[in-house]
Design a protein around this motif. Structure first.
Motif, short mmCIF file in Angstrom:
data_model
loop_
_atom_site.label_atom_id
_atom_site.label_comp_id
_atom_site.label_asym_id
_atom_site.label_seq_id
_atom_site.Cartn_x
_atom_site.Cartn_y
_atom_site.Cartn_z
N ILE A 104 2.31 6.50 6.42
CA ILE A 104 1.65 7.70 5.86
C ILE A 104 0.39 7.02 5.30
N THR A 105 0.53 5.90 4.30
CA THR A 105 -0.70 5.39 3.60
C THR A 105 -1.63 4.70 4.67
N LYS A 106 -1.17 4.28 5.46
CA LYS A 106 -2.20 3.70 6.57
C LYS A 106 -2.57 4.48 7.62
N GLY A 107 -2.10 5.67 7.56
CA GLY A 107 -2.62 6.68 8.83
C GLY A 107 -2.26 6.61 10.11
N ILE A 149 3.06 -3.60 -0.24
CA ILE A 149 2.48 -3.27 1.22
C ILE A 149 3.27 -2.09 1.88
N LEU A 150 4.50 -2.15 1.62
CA LEU A 150 5.33 -0.73 2.27
C LEU A 150 5.11 0.64 1.68
N ASN A 151 5.03 0.36 0.28
CA ASN A 151 5.08 1.44 -0.70
C ASN A 151 4.04 1.49 -1.92
N PRO A 152 2.85 1.33 -1.47
CA PRO A 152 1.83 1.16 -2.47
C PRO A 152 1.85 2.27 -3.50
N PRO A 207 3.04 11.04 10.53
CA PRO A 207 4.06 10.22 11.02
C PRO A 207 5.56 10.69 10.99
N ILE A 208 6.29 10.66 12.16
CA ILE A 208 7.67 11.03 12.15
C ILE A 208 8.55 9.78 12.45
N MET A 264 -7.29 -5.98 12.33
CA MET A 264 -5.94 -6.11 13.03
C MET A 264 -4.80 -5.14 12.85
N ASP A 265 -4.21 -4.88 14.00
CA ASP A 265 -3.33 -3.56 13.91
C ASP A 265 -2.00 -4.56 13.89
N VAL A 266 -0.85 -4.02 13.03
CA VAL A 266 0.24 -4.72 12.47
C VAL A 266 1.15 -3.88 13.56
N PRO A 267 1.93 -4.86 14.17
CA PRO A 267 3.03 -4.26 15.24
C PRO A 267 4.01 -3.58 14.43
N PHE A 268 4.56 -2.54 14.96
CA PHE A 268 5.40 -1.65 14.42
C PHE A 268 6.61 -2.48 14.00
N ALA A 269 7.21 -3.33 14.97
CA ALA A 269 8.51 -4.19 14.71
C ALA A 269 8.18 -5.21 13.62
#
Lengths: 211, 211
Positions: free
Chosen positions: B204-207, A74-77, A187-188, A1-6
Motif C-alpha cells: 500500500i505505502t509503496k503503491g 520499511i514494512l510498516n511505515p 493491492p490484494i 530499483m524494484d524490490v522483488p516480491f520474494a
DNA sequence: CTTTGTGAAAATGTTCACAGCC
DNA sequence: GGCTGTGAACATTTTCACAAAG
C-alpha cells in the motif's frame, strides 16, 4: 530499483525472527544466524537487506534491535492501521481475536455481515455492522484495510462494495480472485487455505520438502 | 523434470477456478479465460500445464470437467486425508469448521490442546485430546497432516511431538519457523498472517499492486 | 480463424567469491 | 579470524513467437 516480491516476504520473516531474538536479549545477530532461523541462505539475507540500505557492521553483524526497528519502518511505515473484517463467521471471529495483528499495529475496529442476527453484536471491542453501510462506516472510522472472510459466493457483492469504497488494501481469504475495478491500484493478498492443503498434499506425495 | 513451486501454487488456483466454472455449466475453457480469472498470462497457464502433460485440444481449449479432474489427481492423488489441528483456540475452532477443507478431501478428525478445560470437548464431530497423547492418537486414527494453530511460544514442544510422530506434512499458522529433525522429509507450509499484513502494508505505502 | 504446446529469448532471482572492514 | 556488502556468474522463471492442429 524494484524490490522483488520474494524479498519483501522474507524481510517480514526476518523481522519476526528479530523480534523473537530481541526478547531473548541477544544484542547482535549475523546474517548466518538470521538465515538459519528462517531457512534461507546467508547471502540471501544480505542481498535482501541490501535493497533497503546498509544495516550491518563488518566483522560484527547486525544490532538486533536497530535492525528490527529499521525493518518495521520499511514494512510498516505507518505503524498503525484501522482494519475491518467482512464476514463475521467463525474465521472472522478468530481473526478479530488474533493477538498478533494488534501487536503489529493492525487494529480490527469493525466487522461487517449481512445476517440481521449478527448485526449490532460485538466481538471484543469490535462491533458488527450491516455490510450495506460499508462505505460510510469505513470512511467515518478511517479504515483503510479490509479482510475478506466471507463465503466464496459473495464475490460479486464484495467486489462492488470495495470498489465504491476508499479501502486501500485487501487480505482475501476467499478462494475467488477478486477484481476491484478501480483507478487506484489496490493491492490484494490472497490467503487460500484449501490451496495450501492441496500444495501440501502434492509435496507429501511427491516427496518434496520445499514450502 | 522438476516442477517449480510457483507452478504448483498456480495449478491449485486453476483447479479452484475450473470448479467454479464447472458449476456454471461451461464445458470448454481456454488458457486465456483461465488466465483472466487467475490473474496470470495465458502462456503461463499453458507452460504450467505442460509440466504435467497435454490436456487441451488445439483450436478448441480445455474440457472444463476433464481438466479439473486431472488437476485434482495431480495435486491430491490420495483424495482423502485425515487431518488434526494442534491448538483448540479461536483459530483452531474456525479451521475445524472451515467448509472448504472437507470439500477438498481434508477431514479434520481430532484436535489437540494442553488446557484441561478443553480436553474432552467436541467441536462438531471432532474431539479435543490432550496434546501429550499426540503420537498414539494420530497413529491410531491414521492422521498424516497436522495443522499447527498454537501460540508462538509452543514452538519447541510442537517440534518435539511432531518429530516423534508419523505426521507427513504440516500447515503452520505459527510465525515461528518449525524445525522438524526427522530423516523423512516433512513438507511444511507456513501461513503467517501477520506477515501478510506487513506485506500488504508495504504494498500500500509503496503503491504496488502485485500480490 | 482459433487455440494449444513449445523452443528460444528475455527477465528475474539466487549463489558465488572476494574485497574491505572490524 | 569473522562478517558484511556487492559485482559477476549462474540458475530459474516468464514471456515471446510461431509451428502444428482442429
Amino acid at each position: 530499483m524494484d524490490v522483488p516480491f520474494a524479498t519483501v516476504e522474507r524481510i517480514a520473516k526476518y523481522l519476526r525472527c528479530l523480534k523473537r531474538i530481541k526478547n531473548k536479549k541477544i544484542k547482535l545477530v549475523s546474517s548466518q544466524t538470521l538465515a538459519e532461523h528462517t531457512k534461507v541462505t546467508a547471502e540471501q539475507v544480505r542481498k535482501d537487506l541490501a535493497y533497503f540500505g546498509k544495516f550491518g557492521r563488518t566483522g560484527t553483524g547486525y544490532d538486533t534491535e536497530k535492525l528490527a526497528k529499521k525493518l518495521e519502518k520499511i514494512l510498516n511505515p505507518k505503524l498503525n492501521w484501522n482494519v475491518c473484517i467482512i464476514g463475521a463467521g467463525a474465521l472472522g471471529h478468530a481473526l478479530t481475536n488474533y493477538p498478533d495483528f494488534k501487536k503489529a499495529g493492525f487494529n480490527i475496529t469493525v466487522l461487517f455481515d449481512s445476517d440481521p442476527k449478527k448485526i449490532g453484536n460485538k466481538i471484543g471491542t469490535a462491533k458488527i455492522y450491516d455490510v450495506k453501510k460499508f462505505s460510510p462506516i469505513t470512511e467515518k472510522k478511517k479504515i483503510e484495510i479490509a479482510i475478506v472472510a466471507t463465503p466464496e459466493n459473495a464475490k460479486e457483492e464484495i467486489e462492488q462494495i470495495i470498489t465504491k469504497s476508499k479501502i486501500k488494501g485487501i487480505i482475501n481469504f476467499t478462494p475467488a480472485t477478486l477484481n476491484i475495478k478501480s483507478k487506484r491500484k489496490i493491492p490484494i493478498i490472497d490467503v487460500d487455505l484449501s490451496q495450501k492443503m492441496y500444495i501440501l498434499s502434492f509435496l507429501i506425495t511427491k516427496g518434496k520438502r520445499r514450502q
